[in-house]
Motif scaffolding. Structure first.
Motif, PDB file in Angstrom:
ATOM      1  N   GLY A 176       0.809  -1.216   0.000  1.00 49.98           N
ATOM      2  CA  GLY A 176       0.000   0.000   0.000  1.00 49.98           C
ATOM      3  C   GLY A 176       0.840   1.262   0.000  1.00 49.98           C
ATOM      4  N   THR A 177       0.219   2.355  -0.436  1.00 55.41           N
ATOM      5  CA  THR A 177       0.853   3.670  -0.317  1.00 55.41           C
ATOM      6  C   THR A 177       0.840   4.062   1.158  1.00 55.41           C
ATOM      7  N   GLU A 178       1.586   5.087   1.492  1.00 54.33           N
ATOM      8  CA  GLU A 178       1.601   5.559   2.876  1.00 54.33           C
ATOM      9  C   GLU A 178       0.191   5.975   3.312  1.00 54.33           C
ATOM     10  N   GLU A 179      -0.539   6.616   2.417  1.00 55.56           N
ATOM     11  CA  GLU A 179      -1.902   7.036   2.740  1.00 55.56           C
ATOM     12  C   GLU A 179      -2.797   5.825   2.993  1.00 55.56           C
ATOM     13  N   GLN A 180      -2.666   4.796   2.160  1.00 56.41           N
ATOM     14  CA  GLN A 180      -3.476   3.582   2.343  1.00 56.41           C
ATOM     15  C   GLN A 180      -3.142   2.893   3.663  1.00 56.41           C
ATOM     16  N   ARG A 181      -1.852   2.811   3.976  1.00 57.01           N
ATOM     17  CA  ARG A 181      -1.445   2.165   5.221  1.00 57.01           C
ATOM     18  C   ARG A 181      -1.992   2.921   6.426  1.00 57.01           C
ATOM     19  N   LYS A 182      -1.886   4.238   6.413  1.00 58.26           N
ATOM     20  CA  LYS A 182      -2.367   5.035   7.548  1.00 58.26           C
ATOM     21  C   LYS A 182      -3.886   4.946   7.695  1.00 58.26           C
ATOM     22  N   LYS A 183      -4.576   4.825   6.590  1.00 63.11           N
ATOM     23  CA  LYS A 183      -6.038   4.799   6.625  1.00 63.11           C
ATOM     24  C   LYS A 183      -6.590   3.465   7.098  1.00 63.11           C
ATOM     25  N   TYR A 184      -5.985   2.353   6.634  1.00 68.86           N
ATOM     26  CA  TYR A 184      -6.591   1.044   6.863  1.00 68.86           C
ATOM     27  C   TYR A 184      -5.883   0.170   7.900  1.00 68.86           C
ATOM     28  N   VAL A 185      -4.571   0.193   7.911  1.00 70.96           N
ATOM     29  CA  VAL A 185      -3.839  -0.791   8.715  1.00 70.96           C
ATOM     30  C   VAL A 185      -4.091  -0.653  10.219  1.00 70.96           C
ATOM     31  N   PRO A 186      -4.123   0.570  10.798  1.00 72.99           N
ATOM     32  CA  PRO A 186      -4.393   0.648  12.244  1.00 72.99           C
ATOM     33  C   PRO A 186      -5.719   0.015  12.647  1.00 72.99           C
ATOM     34  N   LYS A 187      -6.748   0.183  11.835  1.00 73.15           N
ATOM     35  CA  LYS A 187      -8.044  -0.420  12.153  1.00 73.15           C
ATOM     36  C   LYS A 187      -7.982  -1.946  12.043  1.00 73.15           C
ATOM     37  N   LEU A 188      -7.190  -2.457  11.091  1.00 69.31           N
ATOM     38  CA  LEU A 188      -7.032  -3.902  10.940  1.00 69.31           C
ATOM     39  C   LEU A 188      -6.179  -4.481  12.068  1.00 69.31           C
ATOM     40  N   ALA A 189      -5.184  -3.737  12.499  1.00 70.85           N
ATOM     41  CA  ALA A 189      -4.266  -4.219  13.532  1.00 70.85           C
ATOM     42  C   ALA A 189      -4.950  -4.389  14.878  1.00 70.85           C
ATOM     43  N   THR A 190      -5.966  -3.567  15.145  1.00 65.74           N
ATOM     44  CA  THR A 190      -6.638  -3.608  16.444  1.00 65.74           C
ATOM     45  C   THR A 190      -7.924  -4.422  16.437  1.00 65.74           C
ATOM     46  N   GLY A 191      -8.361  -4.857  15.273  1.00 58.29           N
ATOM     47  CA  GLY A 191      -9.613  -5.600  15.195  1.00 58.29           C
ATOM     48  C   GLY A 191     -10.836  -4.715  15.135  1.00 58.29           C
ATOM     49  N   GLU A 192     -10.624  -3.398  14.983  1.00 57.31           N
ATOM     50  CA  GLU A 192     -11.776  -2.513  14.768  1.00 57.31           C
ATOM     51  C   GLU A 192     -12.446  -2.875  13.446  1.00 57.31           C
ATOM     52  N   TRP A 193     -11.598  -3.173  12.446  1.00 62.82           N
ATOM     53  CA  TRP A 193     -12.065  -3.665  11.152  1.00 62.82           C
ATOM     54  C   TRP A 193     -11.430  -5.030  10.894  1.00 62.82           C
ATOM     55  N   PHE A 194     -12.112  -5.802  10.046  1.00 61.79           N
ATOM     56  CA  PHE A 194     -11.554  -7.093   9.627  1.00 61.79           C
ATOM     57  C   PHE A 194     -11.393  -7.109   8.111  1.00 61.79           C
ATOM     58  N   GLY A 195     -10.423  -7.891   7.678  1.00 58.75           N
ATOM     59  CA  GLY A 195     -10.122  -7.951   6.256  1.00 58.75           C
ATOM     60  C   GLY A 195     -10.431  -9.314   5.655  1.00 58.75           C
ATOM     61  N   ALA A 196     -10.644  -9.321   4.343  1.00 58.59           N
ATOM     62  CA  ALA A 196     -10.846 -10.555   3.580  1.00 58.59           C
ATOM     63  C   ALA A 196     -10.127 -10.407   2.245  1.00 58.59           C
ATOM     64  N   TYR A 197      -9.915 -11.535   1.592  1.00 62.36           N
ATOM     65  CA  TYR A 197      -9.044 -11.604   0.413  1.00 62.36           C
ATOM     66  C   TYR A 197      -9.824 -12.252  -0.713  1.00 62.36           C
TER      67      TYR A 197
END
Length: 602
Positions: free
Chosen positions: A130-151
């Motif tokens: 991801g770009t820096e903007e994408q990482r800042k926007k999505y990764v913190p929420k994924l890291a804490t379980g606020e959001w979940f991801g799928a592939y």
């Protein structure tokens, strides 16, 4: 310059087959730091409290329970172990991320799948590409379980051939967004995820492209019903349909045409993590089996005293031991290369990508070996329970069903077998691993006069290490001759590749067990490690048997006349023990410990 030299000198992926590895150079579970042990114990306590105690509930398709447990795991930081601290994660080293994956995955395949899909293929593509903007926007929420991801990769017509997907992404005239249309299937976490990593083709591009798609059911996204599955009952698995789904142009992941690379590199990480995810499952299955065997009395005797049962317990323990040895050996190799790349100026993302990619062969080997070990382990667990093992009221039935998916995930075992040999050949062609020189040496040895010197086998595991060296010659003999005969058409001879892969896999797993036992016998003392030594010797014996079978199959398939006779004679020489181990005695040594401890306690 010094760091660059270290990088060049460090062992490369696949190099184990042509280079002797010393015991002091491998990492083993006995090398865990105090911090890693604390993390392991924290995860075990969480799993016992939140998952193992509710095992029956996970068989009732309780998707809400899976989501609830995942959120609790996020609260404790377990979902962010591999995520850099600047994006809300713990930023732990690669071995520690393997450790968490190992111990959080053993109680039920439903959580193992949800955890692996979220932390691996659901988060890593953004973290690494991801770009820096994408990482800042999505990764913190994924890291804490606020959001979940799928592939979202697999499609009805594109399974193993992932790059043949038909899902389309069409760029708007003003270039502000894409509209994605297509169908994805077998999507883990689909029911409760917040974002999808979606792969689609732009126009007639050669390769697919990755996108980050937020889950909005009012934006042309719809879900199929929960799939009815053999196992992993509380893992949400659904089809996902995209119909003109609007995705901002800035949500393109990586670069156009680069989706196939993202998918494959994400799968490399997924493969070694999947192997780790099978380890604690083996420990728990073995623990349940030996506990039952100690309690179950027949003919006035606990069945754990019967030789037939002891043989099963010993081999279950042996495969668990070897799996641990191989997984943590490879994970430390990856970690060391990541660290050196960082020292050499690489970013975290580039270092991790290249570190894992370097050992992609070992990732495939581990995925195959450990997924098949857990299947055998659960099968033997059912057998030890007897009729009760077939009942859904006993733990083995669900464990067996959950284990079955592991041989399909992250590329089928057949695909991974062929990949392991294919990647090794490509490394040789690039000059990263010298296969040609050692293969020629073996060919010369076959036509030369054999040595009649009597080796010195008095040192610790000396004959076993000599046998490992000979097994590597078997691979070089078979794969080298096959590559010379078929050249670029080698990949068309799948059965020969599968046989060669089994030789490669068995050698790596047996060597890992031998090196672990040797290191611990030197570190502590030989007598205290008699059970580990017995497991290592037993694992090697099993490897020799299988390699003999697969090499013979391969040789007969492509060699004829005098060449065939010479190679078969070489195979006999390379798989012959000077002093055969007493297999029954080895099994009994292992079983004594397992039965006495009432668990796997290595």
């Amino acid at each position: 310059m010094e760091t660059k030299e270290k990088l060049d000198d460090m062992i490369r992926g696949g190099q184990f087959i042509v280079k002797e590895t010393k015991a002091e150079d491998v990492f083993t579970p006995e090398d865990f730091s105090d911090e890693q042990k604390m993390m392991r114990d924290s995860v075990k306590e969480f799993v016992d409290r939140e998952i193992w105690s509710k095992k029956e509930e996970f068989e009732k398709k309780n998707y809400d329970l899976t989501e609830e447990v995942m959120r609790k795991a996020g609260d404790l930081g377990f979902l962010g172990v591999a995520v850099p601290e600047e994006y809300g994660g713990l930023g732990m080293d690669f071995v520690s991320t393997m450790l968490v994956c190992d111990y959080i995955s053993g109680a039920t395949g439903s959580i193992a799948t949800a955890f692996g899909a979220h932390t691996g293929i659901g988060t890593l593509p953004i973290t690494l590409y991801g770009t820096e903007e994408q990482r800042k926007k999505y990764v913190p929420k994924l890291a804490t379980g606020e959001w979940f991801g799928a592939y979202c990769l697999t499609e009805p017509g594109a399974g193993s051939d992932a790059n043949s997907g038909k899902t389309k992404a069409v760029l708007s005239e003003d270039g502000s967004h894409y509209r994605i249309t297509g169908q994805k299937m077998w999507i883990s976490n689909a029911g409760f995820c917040d974002i999808f990593i979606v792969f689609a083709r732009i126009e007639d591009d050669k390769n697919i492209t990755g996108f980050i798609v937020e889950k909005d059911l009012d934006n042309g996204i719809s879900l199929g019903d929960e799939e009815k599955k053999l196992g992993i009952h509380s893992s949400s698995t659904r089809q996902v349909f995209f119909n003109e789904t609007k995705v901002p142009a800035e949500n393109l992941l990586g670069e156009r045409n680069g989706g196939f690379k993202i998918a494959m590199n994400a799968l490399n990480v997924g493969r070694i993590k999947l192997a780790a995810a099978c380890l604690d499952a083996q420990r728990r299955v073995l623990g349940s089996a030996v506990s039952y065997a100690n309690d179950r009395v027949q003919f006035d005797t606990p069945i754990s005293k019967f030789g037939a049962i002891r043989s099963k317990l010993a081999e279950m323990a042996m495969s668990t031991y070897a799996g641990e040895a191989a997984c943590y050996r490879a994970s430390k190799n990856i970690e060391d290369r990541i660290n050196l790349r960082k020292e050499n100026g690489s970013s975290h993302q580039e270092a991790e990508l290249k570190g894992v990619e370097e050992f992609a062969i070992e990732c495939s080997i581990l995925k195959v070996a450990v997924s098949e070990d857990i299947q055998r382990c659960t099968d033997e667990g059912i057998q030890i329970y007897g009729g009760m093992g077939f009942s859904a009221d006993a733990p083995m039935e669900s464990a067996w069903r959950d284990a079955r998916i592991s041989r399909i995930y992250e590329g089928t075992n057949e695909i991974n077998r062929m990949l392991s040999v294919g990647m090794l050949v490509k490394k040789a062609m690039k000059g990263h691993v010298d296969l040609l020189g050692p293969a020629k040496d073996v060919a010369d040895e076959l036509t030369g006069i054999p040595s009649f010197d009597t080796p010195d086998y008095t040192k610790l595991l000396a004959e076993e290490k000599a046998m490992l060296a000979k097994l590597k010659k078997v691979f070089l003999m078979v794969a080298g001759s096959a590559a010379q005969k078929y050249g670029e058409e080698l990949d068309q001879h799948q059965q020969l590749l599968l046989a060669s892969a089994d030789i490669l896999i068995e050698t790596y797993m047996a060597e890992s067990a031998i090196l672990r036992a040797e290191k611990n016998a030197i570190r502590y003392d030989e007598d205290s490690q008699n059970v580990q030594i017995a497991m290592a010797k037993l694992r090697l014996y099993k490897a020799v048997d299988k390699i003999n079978e697969k090499a013979k199959e391969g040789i007969i398939s492509f060699a004829e006349g005098d060449e065939q006779k010479m190679m078969l004679m070489g195979l006999k020489r390379y798989t012959k023990y000077e002093n055969y181990p007493n297999i029954v005695e080895l099994r009994n040594t292992i079983a004594d410990r397992i039965v006495e401890d009432n668990m796997y306690s290595m």
